[in-house]
Design an enzyme around this catalytic site. Structure first.
Site, PDB file in Angstrom:
ATOM      1  N   LYS A  18      12.534  -8.037   0.958  1.00  0.00           N
ATOM      2  CA  LYS A  18      11.478  -8.704   0.182  1.00  0.00           C
ATOM      3  C   LYS A  18      10.245  -7.803   0.112  1.00  0.00           C
ATOM      4  O   LYS A  18       9.534  -7.635   1.090  1.00  0.00           O
ATOM      5  CB  LYS A  18      11.065 -10.035   0.819  1.00  0.00           C
ATOM      6  CG  LYS A  18      10.119 -10.813  -0.085  1.00  0.00           C
ATOM      7  CD  LYS A  18       9.180 -11.745   0.664  1.00  0.00           C
ATOM      8  CE  LYS A  18       7.807 -11.189   0.895  1.00  0.00           C
ATOM      9  NZ  LYS A  18       7.005 -10.830  -0.266  1.00  0.00           N
ATOM     10  N   GLU A  35       8.428   2.774  14.299  1.00  0.00           N
ATOM     11  CA  GLU A  35       9.352   3.152  13.237  1.00  0.00           C
ATOM     12  C   GLU A  35       9.217   4.641  12.970  1.00  0.00           C
ATOM     13  O   GLU A  35       8.457   5.333  13.627  1.00  0.00           O
ATOM     14  CB  GLU A  35       9.154   2.308  11.978  1.00  0.00           C
ATOM     15  CG  GLU A  35       7.787   2.293  11.386  1.00  0.00           C
ATOM     16  CD  GLU A  35       7.664   1.190  10.335  1.00  0.00           C
ATOM     17  OE1 GLU A  35       8.677   0.769   9.764  1.00  0.00           O
ATOM     18  OE2 GLU A  35       6.536   0.750  10.103  1.00  0.00           O
ATOM     19  N   GLU A  40     -10.476  -5.210  10.349  1.00  0.00           N
ATOM     20  CA  GLU A  40      -9.859  -4.365   9.324  1.00  0.00           C
ATOM     21  C   GLU A  40     -10.316  -4.855   7.948  1.00  0.00           C
ATOM     22  O   GLU A  40     -10.158  -6.024   7.618  1.00  0.00           O
ATOM     23  CB  GLU A  40      -8.334  -4.453   9.429  1.00  0.00           C
ATOM     24  CG  GLU A  40      -7.639  -3.537   8.443  1.00  0.00           C
ATOM     25  CD  GLU A  40      -6.129  -3.498   8.640  1.00  0.00           C
ATOM     26  OE1 GLU A  40      -5.519  -4.559   8.719  1.00  0.00           O
ATOM     27  OE2 GLU A  40      -5.582  -2.376   8.716  1.00  0.00           O
ATOM     28  N   VAL A  87      -0.352 -12.459   9.667  1.00  0.00           N
ATOM     29  CA  VAL A  87       0.991 -12.798   9.190  1.00  0.00           C
ATOM     30  C   VAL A  87       2.038 -12.340  10.208  1.00  0.00           C
ATOM     31  O   VAL A  87       3.018 -13.042  10.467  1.00  0.00           O
ATOM     32  CB  VAL A  87       1.254 -12.195   7.785  1.00  0.00           C
ATOM     33  CG1 VAL A  87       2.688 -12.482   7.341  1.00  0.00           C
ATOM     34  CG2 VAL A  87       0.272 -12.762   6.770  1.00  0.00           C
ATOM     35  N   GLY A 132       2.497  -5.508   7.686  1.00  0.00           N
ATOM     36  CA  GLY A 132       1.495  -6.309   6.980  1.00  0.00           C
ATOM     37  C   GLY A 132       0.360  -6.642   7.930  1.00  0.00           C
ATOM     38  O   GLY A 132       0.136  -5.937   8.917  1.00  0.00           O
ATOM     39  N   SER A 133      -0.325  -7.729   7.648  1.00  0.00           N
ATOM     40  CA  SER A 133      -1.513  -8.051   8.445  1.00  0.00           C
ATOM     41  C   SER A 133      -1.130  -8.600   9.817  1.00  0.00           C
ATOM     42  O   SER A 133      -0.016  -9.119  10.008  1.00  0.00           O
ATOM     43  CB  SER A 133      -2.365  -9.084   7.711  1.00  0.00           C
ATOM     44  OG  SER A 133      -1.714 -10.339   7.756  1.00  0.00           O
ATOM     45  N   ASN A 172       0.813  -1.233   0.000  1.00  0.00           N
ATOM     46  CA  ASN A 172       0.000   0.000   0.000  1.00  0.00           C
ATOM     47  C   ASN A 172       0.844   1.279   0.000  1.00  0.00           C
ATOM     48  O   ASN A 172       0.401   2.316  -0.478  1.00  0.00           O
ATOM     49  CB  ASN A 172      -1.007  -0.006   1.156  1.00  0.00           C
ATOM     50  CG  ASN A 172      -0.359   0.034   2.513  1.00  0.00           C
ATOM     51  OD1 ASN A 172       0.796  -0.346   2.685  1.00  0.00           O
ATOM     52  ND2 ASN A 172      -1.102   0.489   3.503  1.00  0.00           N
ATOM     53  N   CYS A 179      -3.151   1.323   6.615  1.00  0.00           N
ATOM     54  CA  CYS A 179      -3.289   0.839   8.005  1.00  0.00           C
ATOM     55  C   CYS A 179      -3.945   1.918   8.831  1.00  0.00           C
ATOM     56  O   CYS A 179      -4.601   1.636   9.828  1.00  0.00           O
ATOM     57  CB  CYS A 179      -1.960   0.539   8.674  1.00  0.00           C
ATOM     58  SG  CYS A 179      -0.704  -0.070   7.642  1.00  0.00           S
ATOM     59  N   GLU A 225       4.565  -4.138  12.377  1.00  0.00           N
ATOM     60  CA  GLU A 225       3.642  -3.027  12.182  1.00  0.00           C
ATOM     61  C   GLU A 225       2.437  -3.613  11.450  1.00  0.00           C
ATOM     62  O   GLU A 225       2.561  -4.015  10.298  1.00  0.00           O
ATOM     63  CB  GLU A 225       4.374  -1.964  11.331  1.00  0.00           C
ATOM     64  CG  GLU A 225       3.656  -0.681  11.184  1.00  0.00           C
ATOM     65  CD  GLU A 225       3.168  -0.175  12.497  1.00  0.00           C
ATOM     66  OE1 GLU A 225       3.965  -0.029  13.426  1.00  0.00           O
ATOM     67  OE2 GLU A 225       1.950   0.047  12.603  1.00  0.00           O
TER      68      GLU A 225
HETATM   69  C1  UN1 Z   1       0.025   2.961   6.196  1.00  0.00           C
HETATM   70  O1  UN1 Z   1      -1.143   3.225   6.398  1.00  0.00           O
HETATM   71  O2  UN1 Z   1       0.352   1.788   5.938  1.00  0.00           O
HETATM   72  O3  UN1 Z   1      -0.030   8.475   7.946  1.00  0.00           O
HETATM   73  C2  UN1 Z   1       1.086   3.994   6.226  1.00  0.00           C
HETATM   74  C3  UN1 Z   1      -0.256   8.015   6.833  1.00  0.00           C
HETATM   75  C4  UN1 Z   1       0.893   7.792   5.881  1.00  0.00           C
HETATM   76  C5  UN1 Z   1       1.499   6.445   6.120  1.00  0.00           C
HETATM   77  C6  UN1 Z   1       0.501   5.351   6.146  1.00  0.00           C
HETATM   78  N1  UN1 Z   1       1.867   8.828   6.063  1.00  0.00           N
HETATM   79  O4  UN1 Z   1      -1.379   7.735   6.474  1.00  0.00           O
END
Ligand code: UN1
Length: 503
Positions: A181, A470, A391, A238, A234-235, A158, A290, A256
């Site tokens: 990867k 991060e 989600e 996973v 990722g999810s 994404n 996310c 994350e």
């Molecule tokens: C994500 O949603 O996987 O704050 C990252 C944000 C972006 C980063 C999103 N700067 O929505």
């Protein structure tokens, strides 16, 4: 890096400074989600043997890279940031073509990589430790950050360049080497990024790229004894597997994962502003962040007014190919993602939520070959419904009524995730109370749940993360370990906690 025929370009792995094909002899196609007839490229379907080669290269390169002074490492990263900036437009176009989000957003994604690279390169001259007075005479005490070794980097589709930059750049500035990867849906942006690092002068073996599936490539990275840290976005499912498989070798695991982020709209909110924020938070990136605002909890006094405006604006969004400047929302990234969205529509309907708009794939020739879906809003959603708990990662927003601020906070916190939350209110007391009481890693006042900047920590609580952050200076804590150093220049044995210094 690639070979082109009249029809498609084949791209290779980068291992120990050479662009090589996989030992599998097998490859996979990357197609445009707005038009699946358009093949973006063909990429290596790599194996555990390819991963082993990449890890070996990274392990050997580490011996030299860790000893390169950090400010010198950072010079290469500054150069990389400049190269990304020079090529921003072309990189954004490649990204929209392989991932689907609109050009404005892919430009933003590339910009986030530029920002992160400049910011982290600055850490080449910082990475501050502590110098403290010793409890004994003639003894010096300090802490320094030390690199860890080989970092395995596993990233989602994404944010195809931003998220790799959040991981790879701090890993490098700290002195680690990398095996990377990327998601199988967005290998081109990953390759573009790695190629720029190579051009900027990052030595061979320091960054290695291995494309392919998580089962084969990702797993081999996670279980390797030669990898000291795995950083995964990722999810949640996973992520749990990554954590379990990494545990026996005691490597550091940075995860994350998912989110079910909430916007809380209070009765004193500027409604127009809140509607604008919910549109951007809910349907930006086709809801595939996310941080997406997939829940909106609205005070009952403004519920109907909010809903009316929100639905009207969502219906007005132009769905289409992200490369078309008129498009406001692109396709989903894949058939799988589209299927998930359609399943949740069924779930929402069967749970008794009120479908206010969307709920279908748009019709018409321009949509025939892409994974398009209309912006969708469910109203009268109960906090316990699956569409308010799970989600979805698509353009589906659940609107939940509430009676009070306290109830909004309880609903907001009442999910397994804890990434981002926001409140729309004019009342500073409520804003501060919500800022304190929402158990999330990110919080916004009078703005939606998306929009994090690279120089503050990014991450979440509960099932969103495993305690790390991060971005920002916090990223250094992920990609380095502390070493406390004591230098005794007294010339005699001094026993800490036993011998006391004379006055
Ligand atoms: C994500 O949603 O996987 O704050 C990252 C944000 C972006 C980063 C999103 N700067 O929505």
């Amino acid at each position: 890096m690639s070979t082109a025929t009249s029809k498609t370009t084949t791209y290779f792995n980068l291992i120990d400074g050479a662009w090589v094909s996989s030992s599998s002899g097998d490859a996979f196609e990357n197609r445009n989600p707005a038009n699946t007839d358009d093949v973006v490229g063909v990429f290596q379907r790599s194996t555990a043997a390819d991963v082993a080669d990449a890890i070996d290269a990274a392990r050997l390169a580490y011996d030299r890279w860790r000893l390169v002074p950090a400010p010198r490492r950072a010079e290469l990263l500054f150069r990389a940031a400049q190269l990304i900036a020079e090529r921003k437009e072309a990189l954004a176009r490649d990204m929209t073509r392989e991932m689907g989000k609109v050009l404005d957003e892919t430009r933003g994604d590339v910009q986030e990589a530029i920002d992160m690279t400049f910011f982290m390169a600055g850490e080449g001259r910082r990475q501050y430790g502590q110098t403290v007075p010793s409890e004994l005479r003639d003894k010096f005490a300090m802490s320094v950050r030390q690199p860890m070794g080989v970092a395995a980097i596993i990233t989602p589709w994404n944010f195809p360049m931003a998220i790799p930059s959040w991981k790879i750049i701090p890993a490098l500035v700290c002195g680690n080497t990398v095996v990377f990867k990327p998601a199988t849906l967005t290998p081109l942006s990953a390759l573009n990024f790695v190629k720029i690092l190579e051009e900027a002068g990052v030595p061979r073996g320091v960054v290695n790229l291995v494309t392919g599936g998580g089962g084969e490539v990702g797993s081999a990275m996670i279980v390797s004894d030669d990898v000291r840290i795995v950083s995964f976005t990722g999810s949640t499912d996973v992520g749990r597997t990554v954590s379990q498989h990494a545990a026996p070798s005691f490597k550091k695991v940075h995860l994350e994962m998912g989110g079910k982020n909430v916007v809380m709209v209070m009765d004193d909110a500027n409604l127009e502003l809140a509607v604008e924020g919910c549109l951007w938070g809910g349907f930006g990136t086709t809801g595939q962040r996310c941080t997406a605002a997939s829940r909106v909890v609205v005070h009952e006094r403004v519920y109907e007014a909010f809903l009316e405006q929100f639905v009207a604006r969502a219906k007005g969004l132009t769905v289409g190919d992200g490369l078309d400047p008129n498009t406001q929302m692109g396709p989903l990234v894949s058939q799988g993602q589209l299927d998930t969205v359609m399943q949740y529509l069924e779930i929402g309907r069967s749970e008794g939520a009120r479908l206010m708009c969307g709920g279908r794939r748009p019709s018409g020739a321009m949509y025939a070959n892409g994974f398009f879906h209309e912006p969708t809003i469910f109203a009268d959603v109960a906090p316990s419904m699956r569409i308010a708990q799970e989600e979805i990662f698509g353009p589906v927003v659940s609107v939940v009524p509430c009676r009070s601020f306290d109830e909004a906070v309880a609903i907001g916190n009442g999910v397994q995730y804890g990434l981002s939350a926001s409140i729309y209110t004019q009342d500073i007391n409520r804003a501060f109370a919500a800022m304190r009481d929402m158990y999330t890693g990110i919080f916004y006042v009078n703005a939606p749940t998306i929009g994090a900047e690279v120089h503050l920590p990014f991450g979440g609580t509960k099932a969103t993360g495993n305690g790390h952050r991060e971005a920002g200076v916090a990223a250094l804590d992920v990609f380095s370990e502390w070493k406390s150093v004591y230098v005794d220049f007294s010339g005699r044995l001094q026993r800490a906690q036993i011998d006391t210094a004379d006055l």
